[in-house]
Design a protein around this motif. Structure first.
Motif, PDB file in Angstrom:
ATOM      1  N   MET A   1     -25.419   3.808 -25.161  1.00 52.21           N
ATOM      2  CA  MET A   1     -24.411   4.310 -26.093  1.00 52.21           C
ATOM      3  C   MET A   1     -24.130   3.303 -27.199  1.00 52.21           C
ATOM      4  SD  MET A   1     -21.518   6.499 -24.075  1.00 52.21           S
ATOM      5  CE  MET A   1     -20.900   7.095 -25.658  1.00 52.21           C
ATOM      6  N   LEU A   2     -24.105   2.024 -26.853  1.00 51.05           N
ATOM      7  CA  LEU A   2     -23.805   1.005 -27.854  1.00 51.05           C
ATOM      8  C   LEU A   2     -24.930   0.851 -28.870  1.00 51.05           C
ATOM      9  CD1 LEU A   2     -22.210  -1.747 -25.576  1.00 51.05           C
ATOM     10  CD2 LEU A   2     -21.026  -0.101 -27.039  1.00 51.05           C
ATOM     11  N   ARG A   3     -26.152   1.130 -28.469  1.00 49.94           N
ATOM     12  CA  ARG A   3     -27.295   1.000 -29.382  1.00 49.94           C
ATOM     13  C   ARG A   3     -27.556   2.282 -30.168  1.00 49.94           C
ATOM     14  NH1 ARG A   3     -29.732  -3.763 -28.791  1.00 49.94           N
ATOM     15  NH2 ARG A   3     -29.690  -4.833 -26.754  1.00 49.94           N
ATOM     16  N   ARG A   4     -26.806   3.331 -29.897  1.00 47.92           N
ATOM     17  CA  ARG A   4     -27.072   4.612 -30.532  1.00 47.92           C
ATOM     18  C   ARG A   4     -26.788   4.536 -32.029  1.00 47.92           C
ATOM     19  NH1 ARG A   4     -21.906   4.447 -29.199  1.00 47.92           N
ATOM     20  NH2 ARG A   4     -20.336   5.825 -30.119  1.00 47.92           N
ATOM     21  N   GLU A   5     -27.412   5.420 -32.749  1.00 50.00           N
ATOM     22  CA  GLU A   5     -27.131   5.576 -34.176  1.00 50.00           C
ATOM     23  C   GLU A   5     -26.486   6.935 -34.359  1.00 50.00           C
ATOM     24  OE1 GLU A   5     -27.446   3.340 -36.419  1.00 50.00           O
ATOM     25  OE2 GLU A   5     -28.550   1.848 -35.279  1.00 50.00           O
ATOM     26  N   GLY A   6     -25.200   6.955 -34.693  1.00 53.79           N
ATOM     27  CA  GLY A   6     -24.501   8.220 -34.884  1.00 53.79           C
ATOM     28  C   GLY A   6     -24.156   8.871 -33.563  1.00 53.79           C
ATOM     29  N   VAL A   7     -23.844  10.142 -33.630  1.00 54.49           N
ATOM     30  CA  VAL A   7     -23.435  10.915 -32.458  1.00 54.49           C
ATOM     31  C   VAL A   7     -24.682  11.470 -31.796  1.00 54.49           C
ATOM     32  CG1 VAL A   7     -22.025  12.827 -31.657  1.00 54.49           C
ATOM     33  CG2 VAL A   7     -21.304  11.492 -33.632  1.00 54.49           C
TER      34      VAL A   7
ATOM     35  N   GLU B   1     -18.999  17.492 -35.264  1.00 54.99           N
ATOM     36  CA  GLU B   1     -20.271  16.813 -35.493  1.00 54.99           C
ATOM     37  C   GLU B   1     -20.944  16.528 -34.156  1.00 54.99           C
ATOM     38  OE1 GLU B   1     -21.997  12.615 -37.385  1.00 54.99           O
ATOM     39  OE2 GLU B   1     -19.854  12.893 -36.990  1.00 54.99           O
ATOM     40  N   PHE B   2     -22.202  16.921 -34.051  1.00 55.26           N
ATOM     41  CA  PHE B   2     -22.982  16.612 -32.855  1.00 55.26           C
ATOM     42  C   PHE B   2     -24.441  16.437 -33.240  1.00 55.26           C
ATOM     43  CE2 PHE B   2     -25.671  18.139 -29.275  1.00 55.26           C
ATOM     44  CZ  PHE B   2     -25.418  17.083 -28.403  1.00 55.26           C
ATOM     45  N   ALA B   3     -25.017  15.313 -32.838  1.00 52.81           N
ATOM     46  CA  ALA B   3     -26.436  15.020 -33.044  1.00 52.81           C
ATOM     47  C   ALA B   3     -26.840  15.197 -34.503  1.00 52.81           C
ATOM     48  CB  ALA B   3     -27.296  15.905 -32.147  1.00 52.81           C
ATOM     49  N   GLY B   4     -25.970  14.743 -35.416  1.00 53.55           N
ATOM     50  CA  GLY B   4     -26.294  14.786 -36.831  1.00 53.55           C
ATOM     51  C   GLY B   4     -26.050  16.112 -37.511  1.00 53.55           C
TER      52      GLY B   4
END
Length: 239
Positions: free
Chosen positions: A146-152, A7-10
């Motif tokens: 990175m902590l605020r990211r949604e998903g990969v 999985e990468f970037a959805g």
């Protein structure tokens, strides 16, 4: 044979066991046109009944976290490792960008014990080092994207000056505390934070973020530390 999914970037990719799967600026998974990223960086292949991850690059390293962050490896150039857990998180930095990929397999030879699962859920602590509030605040400032990211996804690593400004610190204070945190983790045996005897690595910010996030030293729950006014009055000491 256990299937492997990436999985990468959805987006999901099924990895065929019949031939190597190459990840990089070019390859089976073309991540980005980032000139700091190797054309061929990581390679997945199936042999001896296991999936293997190899670093086929010559300069970049990757952090591989398994078992919910309880097991972590630093995959240096020309090294390889078997993927023995059901889920593996790969984080690496090329230039200003940090990338995260997830690998999933349904029939891993090892599984997370109940004790480790409880540890990583926050019921107990498996982190052997203690950090002062200001040291933890520094790690959160660097890891904030990175902590605020949604998903990969792909994230930009803050510069030292940007992270210092985010905390309201001078750059000299920030660098002093960064050196102190990296020294502490290096003494614990965390790889990639030193460039040689007595010398901190030039890319220690990236390695620190990779380690802190994948080991869950800092999590999204720590983001309020960035705006904690009570820390402004903390004594400016290192330990």
């Amino acid at each position: 044979m256990a299937p492997l999914r990436l999985e990468f970037a959805g987006e999901w990719h099924d990895v065929d066991a019949g031939e190597p799967f190459v990840i990089g600026r070019e390859g089976d998974l073309s991540i980005d046109d980032n000139p700091y990223l190797h054309r061929h960086f990581l390679q997945l292949d199936h042999r001896d009944g296991l999936w293997w991850l190899a670093n086929v690059g010559v300069r970049l390293a990757a952090t591989v976290s398994s078992a919910g962050g309880a097991v972590q490896s630093w995959l240096s150039p020309q090294a390889s490792m078997p993927l023995v857990f059901e889920r593996n998180v790969i984080v690496f930095t090329a230039g200003p960008s940090t990338y995260e990929l997830n690998l999933h397999t349904e029939a891993a030879p090892y599984e997370v014990s109940h004790q480790v699962g409880a540890s990583m859920s926050g019921e107990t602590t498996v982190m052997p080092a203690r950090f002062t509030p200001l040291q933890k605040q520094l790690m959160v400032a660097l890891a904030e994207p990175m902590l605020r990211r949604e998903g990969v996804s792909v994230n930009e690593l803050p510069s030292s000056s940007a992270a210092a400004a985010r905390l309201g610190w001078t750059l000299s204070k920030f660098n002093r505390k960064l050196d102190n945190v990296c020294d502490k983790l290096d003494r614990m045996g965390v790889q990639g934070l030193r460039g040689g005897p007595g010398k901190l690595a030039t890319n220690r910010r990236a390695r620190l973020v990779e380690y802190a996030v994948t080991s869950q030293v800092v999590t999204r729950a720590d983001l309020p530390l960035l705006d904690d006014e009570s820390l402004r009055n903390q004594p400016d000491t290192d330990d």
